[in-house]
Design an enzyme around this catalytic site. Sequence first.
Site, PDB file in Angstrom:
ATOM      1  N   ASN A  32      -2.137   8.792  18.682  1.00 44.59           N
ATOM      2  CA  ASN A  32      -1.263   8.296  17.738  1.00 44.59           C
ATOM      3  C   ASN A  32      -0.536   9.249  17.149  1.00 44.59           C
ATOM      4  OD1 ASN A  32      -1.683   6.559  14.510  1.00 44.59           O
ATOM      5  ND2 ASN A  32      -0.184   5.864  16.292  1.00 44.59           N
ATOM      6  N   LEU A  33       0.101  10.257  17.900  1.00 48.13           N
ATOM      7  CA  LEU A  33       0.462  11.529  17.591  1.00 48.13           C
ATOM      8  C   LEU A  33       1.924  11.237  16.472  1.00 48.13           C
ATOM      9  CD1 LEU A  33       0.623  12.967  21.068  1.00 48.13           C
ATOM     10  CD2 LEU A  33      -1.099  12.972  19.365  1.00 48.13           C
ATOM     11  N   HIS A  37       0.403  16.866  14.939  1.00 50.28           N
ATOM     12  CA  HIS A  37      -0.043  17.118  16.362  1.00 50.28           C
ATOM     13  C   HIS A  37       0.999  17.914  17.106  1.00 50.28           C
ATOM     14  CE1 HIS A  37      -2.036  13.050  15.454  1.00 50.28           C
ATOM     15  NE2 HIS A  37      -3.226  14.144  15.859  1.00 50.28           N
TER      16      HIS A  37
END
Length: 284
Positions: A32-33, A37
């Site tokens: 769930n970047l 990230h």
Amino acid sequence: MITVHTVEQLRAAIRLARAEGKRVGFVPTMGNLHDGHIALVKRAQDECEFVVASIFVNPLQFGPTEDLDKYPRTLAADQQRLEAAGCTVLFAPSVDQMYPDGQQDQTLVSVPGVSEGLCGASRPGHFTGVATVVCKLFNMVQPDVAVFGEKDFQQLAVIRKMVRDLSLPVTLIGQPTERAADGLALSSRNGYLNEAERAAAPQLYRTLCTVADAVREGRRDYPALLSQAIARLEQAGFRPDYLELRDADTLQPAGADSRRLVLLVAAYLGKTRLIDNLQFSIDS
Ligand code: PAF
């Protein structure tokens, strides 16, 4: 970028990179970047020609009443983001691949001291789950460098101690927290917030900034200062779990001679538990 799902495929890809003399950077994630990230991936690229990211929602670090089942799983979108960021390999293992003999009798890595208190107090077993999976991932990837977000400040302290205590041959890099324009720390859990909660959420970081300013301006009555800040968070609609001032190097409660400090907070907005922290220094 290639996506691999087994340790065998992962090791084959890394063997080739090593044969070409490439340095291997590693960014472990639960998917769930978001931009936070991607900043970790870019940081790894600054250090290494070959960057592995992993996506694994690790059941071992979730408590029985936590959000394991509803944790967002967005593999296709994550693959696109990693590819666009120039990541070389995505390792996306199954639970069976990570825990082939089940989780019940899994050998655990438990990190004393820094795992206790703060999130360790309200999430029993969480940091043992994190340290165990990160240790396994390090053994699978064998990276030169691994990058973690400073948003999970205690997690990074736990991993630093694990690496030191177990003499793991990896250099750790902490990457500063990415924030939305209104100051809210980027987190996959922000997606759980409804409109009203999202509007209130930036108060968390604002409160940290207010407390840090007061300390920088000379206030040393830490318990009173923190109680006032907790009351302010409650007024803004939060249910604070903790707000603490710690020594940034040891993570022990801040003492009279602590100079490098970190404020750490965890608070619920509705059902969503948000965490944040702010590091700062004082001269005396
Ligand atoms: O910070 C996270 O996303 C996770 O705790 C980590 C480090 C990937 C381990 O599962």
